[in-house]
Design an enzyme around this catalytic site. Structure first.
Site, PDB file in Angstrom:
ATOM      1  N   GLU A  78       0.776  -1.226   0.000  1.00 55.26           N
ATOM      2  CA  GLU A  78       0.000   0.000   0.000  1.00 55.26           C
ATOM      3  C   GLU A  78       0.816   1.287   0.000  1.00 55.26           C
ATOM      4  O   GLU A  78       0.371   2.315  -0.532  1.00 55.26           O
ATOM      5  CB  GLU A  78      -0.934   0.005   1.221  1.00 55.26           C
ATOM      6  CG  GLU A  78      -1.999  -1.067   1.202  1.00 55.26           C
ATOM      7  CD  GLU A  78      -2.999  -0.862   0.071  1.00 55.26           C
ATOM      8  OE1 GLU A  78      -3.542   0.259  -0.047  1.00 55.26           O
ATOM      9  OE2 GLU A  78      -3.220  -1.803  -0.706  1.00 55.26           O
ATOM     10  N   SER A 446     -46.279 -29.710  40.643  1.00 58.03           N
ATOM     11  CA  SER A 446     -45.810 -30.115  41.968  1.00 58.03           C
ATOM     12  C   SER A 446     -44.390 -29.677  42.262  1.00 58.03           C
ATOM     13  O   SER A 446     -43.944 -29.781  43.409  1.00 58.03           O
ATOM     14  CB  SER A 446     -45.914 -31.633  42.113  1.00 58.03           C
ATOM     15  OG  SER A 446     -47.260 -32.012  42.251  1.00 58.03           O
TER      16      SER A 446
END
Length: 783
Positions: A78, A446
């Site tokens: 780059e 229960s």
């Protein structure tokens, strides 16, 4: 005069244009403390990465932690003159601008010619518009950046900000997504490939455009060698390497925690807002990966076993001809959690032999005989059916597989700290992300009864107190009769509280709730965190109210930890990117913990959580729930071979099946039910549907744990009642027992009421305030 006027006018026009062009120029100084949005990373208790939360997937890496060959690869690709220019490469920019005059005239995209500094200015401070004005701003800002930041800081911003495809912002995320490793572990070839991506990640996709990707990577390697940053030999060796990447970016290697991670994300967003997705936080969760995997496997196996009991529902698809069947098969995928399942086509059915061809593999074989028989008892099999199969573990062939229609949840916690060790909110997160552990409101049946019995023990009853188990009819809403029945339609007469809870007697529990008062039961349920509020009607004593598996499991922890309400939590610690702790689940103070060892007594940290019941009450319920496993409705759990307690639950018409159980180290809750709350089918109780899941999970979860007994409070008194060692509050240890509810008051010898069960009495009338469901044969809380 005319010439001067023209010059003045031109100057004025230029000034106006410049003022307009640069009126919104950002301040390069803003970058001095700038940090790009980074992912919050969630880790399990042992440090395993389990998830990431972000808008832009990024792992911020300081410049000093970047390997030199990675930095050099990007500079070669780059901006080779980065360390020598002042922000703008004059020759490169001149060439690009000359070409851009023609590009603009012809409507083509403008070329870059940008240095790394200019790219930082564009990516962070400017828009991506392709105009001459923006390029001028970019060049000016680049110069300002070079005066504000040093070269290393600019490179750090660039390498962490840049988009590199594969859901990756920055080199840290790219290394993990492409290659499944840290940037410090990247080879030269891998670093060069990442450096080839800024010009266009899609142009060099490692799978779709692999040839172009390799050419670009090799060009970067040649540039590095030409610059003398790597040897020609190393560059050539790297060029010979194959480009191998992960098929798709994955957020974490550990994939069994989807429900848990999603719940963490929801809770994180609720407290931190959008900072969660961009703050780069370190988040340590409470998850134990070993237990989480065990929970997922146990729940999936249990739901599949239930599903198999209820028969083959038929193929999920059918084709009339074999042409193009694989394209049809791709439209439906098996659960991602069942990694061995494959879509398949039935090619031939003859006698007891069913032949299949596996999609995408071309493998053929036969379905094992027992699965053929199972399918024929249901909807049957025919040629052209599309099904799921899995290779048989032994003997060759394939097992026939079916995605269950039923669903469920499993959650496990540490009873003293409230750490959520495991959470599975359904059969498959890939099929449904609805978390039934935290989001499904269901009647616990229960499984709620221990709260009723705890309220009784808190208000004068003892484990050896006797209550009648006999038919009872109450006036409900509108004057209609309500007759709660026992599961087996039988009544056993006078029973101790222990035996009534072990056998999960409905009628007895309603009588007990009458004696205690629903206000006290409701208040205790709220204090324990089972519900936020509860109607004070007797039906609630049988679990007719709604709660979640998460809340009920957390409530049971109080029985194990001495009566304290825990704060069940999934997030243990959160730190910001600077390592500062911004959240800690444990709010307790430890004044001398940082003092170091000096021979003094070690710091004493107070236990956490509000005391919601007497420690002796908590131990009494724990002991009674051990009896449920030893002599009651969950005897199959005794196979664990260690101290364990728990309670089953089954709701009206078998709509939900529950089991919440515990050892001294872990409390775990299991729920099984359909999302539309329809019946599970006759006989599908908590004992049948939920307990086996609990057993399979706990067999794995308790491996290596000591077989400790539950700790009794120091002030508890003990007496042996009918061969069982019972705990009592001081002064309540019995020589005789109190008469059952509904009998004349006064003490009675224990032998008079137990064990013959012959002592009975007519059901006492109940006040109209005991509102209950209108259905006469309500069996909420069966067992």
């Amino acid at each position: 005069m005319t010439v001067l006027s023209a010059i003045a006018l031109a100057g004025f026009a230029i000034a106006i244009y410049a003022a307009w062009l640069f009126h919104d120029m950002p301040d390069a100084g803003d970058l001095a403390d700038y940090r790009p949005p980074t992912a919050t990373r969630a880790y399990a208790w042992d440090g395993v990465l389990i998830g990431e939360f972000s808008r832009e997937r990024r792992i911020y890496v300081p410049y000093d932690n970047m390997p030199p060959h990675l930095v050099q690869a990007f500079l070669a690709a780059e901006d080779r003159n980065f360390f020598s220019h002042g922000g703008v490469d004059a020759m490169g920019l001149t060439r690009a601008m000359a070409k851009n005059v023609l590009n603009a005239a012809n409507g083509r995209r403008l070329e870059g010619g940008s240095t790394i500094t200019q790219q930082v200015a564009k990516n962070v401070l400017l828009t991506s518009e392709a105009t001459v004005g923006r390029k001028l701003k970019e060049a000016i800002l680049a110069g300002r950046l070079e005066q504000t930041l040093n070269k290393e800081q600019i490179l750090e911003l660039y390498l962490n900000e840049i988009w590199l495809g594969y859901r990756s912002y920055g080199v840290g995320a790219a290394a993990y997504n492409y290659f499944g490793k840290s940037i410090t572990d990247l080879s030269l070839a891998e670093a060069a490939y990442l450096a080839s991506l800024p010009k266009g990640p899609d142009n060099y996709h490692p799978i779709r455009r692999k040839a172009q990707a390799v050419v670009r990577r090799n060009w970067v390697l040649d540039q590095m060698a030409d610059l003398g940053w790597v040897s020609r030999e190393d560059a050539e060796a790297a060029k010979r390497e194959d480009l191998k990447v992960q098929k798709a970016p994955t957020r974490a290697k550990y994939r069994d925690a989807d429900f848990f991670v999603e719940e963490v994300r929801r809770r994180g967003l609720a407290t931190m807002g959008q900072r969660l997705n961009e703050g780069g936080y370190y988040m340590r969760t409470t998850l134990d990966p070993k237990l989480q995997t065990a929970a997922r496997v146990a729940l999936m196996n249990g739901l599949e076993q239930y599903d198999r009991r209820h028969g083959w529902r038929g193929a999920w698809g059918h084709v009339d001809t074999a042409d193009g069947w694989e394209a049809v098969a791709k439209q439906k995928s098996p659960p991602s959690e069942r990694r061995g399942w494959r879509a398949a086509l039935i090619t031939d059915v003859s006698g007891g032999n069913v032949r299949v061809r596996v999609a995408g593999e071309g493998t053929t074989g036969s379905i094992v005989g027992q699965d053929v028989a199972w399918a024929r008892a249901g909807k049957g099999l025919r040629s052209g059916d599309l099904i799921f199969v899995e290779p048989a573990e032994s003997g060759g062939g394939f097992r026939l597989r079916q995605v269950p229609a039923v669903n469920g949840a499993l959650v496990a916690m540490e009873p003293y700290s409230g750490r959520v060790l495991a959470m599975v909110g359904g059969y498959s997160f890939s099929l449904s992300s609805f978390n039934r552990a935290t989001q499904a409101m269901r009647q616990p049946g229960s499984a709620f009864k221990p709260i009723v019995y705890a309220a009784a023990l808190e208000n004068g009853y003892t484990p050896s107190s006797v209550v009648m188990d006999s038919a009872i009819t109450l006036r409900g809403a509108g004057g209609q009769a309500w007759t709660p029945e026992n599961y087996n339609r039988r009544y056993y007469g006078a029973l101790t509280l222990r035996r009534g809870l072990e056998l999960s007697r409905n009628a007895m529990t309603v009588r007990l709730a009458q004696g205690v008062g629903m206000k006290k039961i409701s208040d205790l349920a709220v204090k324990m965190g089972v519900v936020n509020r509860m109607d004070r009607v007797l039906a609630m004593a049988l679990g007719a109210g709604e709660t979640t598996p998460f809340k009920l499991t957390a409530a049971y922890a109080a029985f194990v930890n001495g009566g304290r309400r825990i704060d069940p939590h999934l997030i243990e610690l959160v730190q910001d990117r600077n390592g500062e702790t911004i959240f800690r689940a444990d709010k307790r103070d430890c004044p001398r913990c940082e003092a170091g060892f000096n021979g003094d007594e070690s710091p004493r940290i107070p236990p956490g959580g509000e005391q919601v019941m007497d420690p002796i009450t908590a131990y009494q319920i724990t002991s009674m729930l051990q009896g449920v496993v030893q002599r009651g409705t969950a005897t199959s759990a005794s196979v664990l071979g260690r101290p364990v307690g728990g309670k089953t639950g089954t709701t009206n018409e078998y709509r939900s099946a529950w089991f919440v159980g515990f050892t001294p180290q872990i409390v775990a809750g299991v729920f099984v039910g359909f999302d539309d709350n329809r019946s599970l089918g006759d006989g599908e109780t908590g004992t049948t549907a939920a307990v086996p899941i609990f057993i399979e999970f706990m067999q794995e979860a308790t491996k290596g744990l000591p077989k400790d007994e539950f700790k009794a409070p120091k002030n508890a008194k003990f007496a042996t009642v009918r061969g069982i060692r019972e705990a009592f509050r001081p002064g309540t240890e019995p020589k005789v027992v109190t008469a059952p509810v509904g009998l004349p008051s006064g003490p009675m010898p224990y032998s008079q009421v137990w064990p013959d069960g012959k002592l009975t009495t007519p059901a006492p009338s109940a006040p109209a305030a005991a509102a209950a469901p209108k259905k006469k044969d309500d069996m909420s809380g069966l067992y």
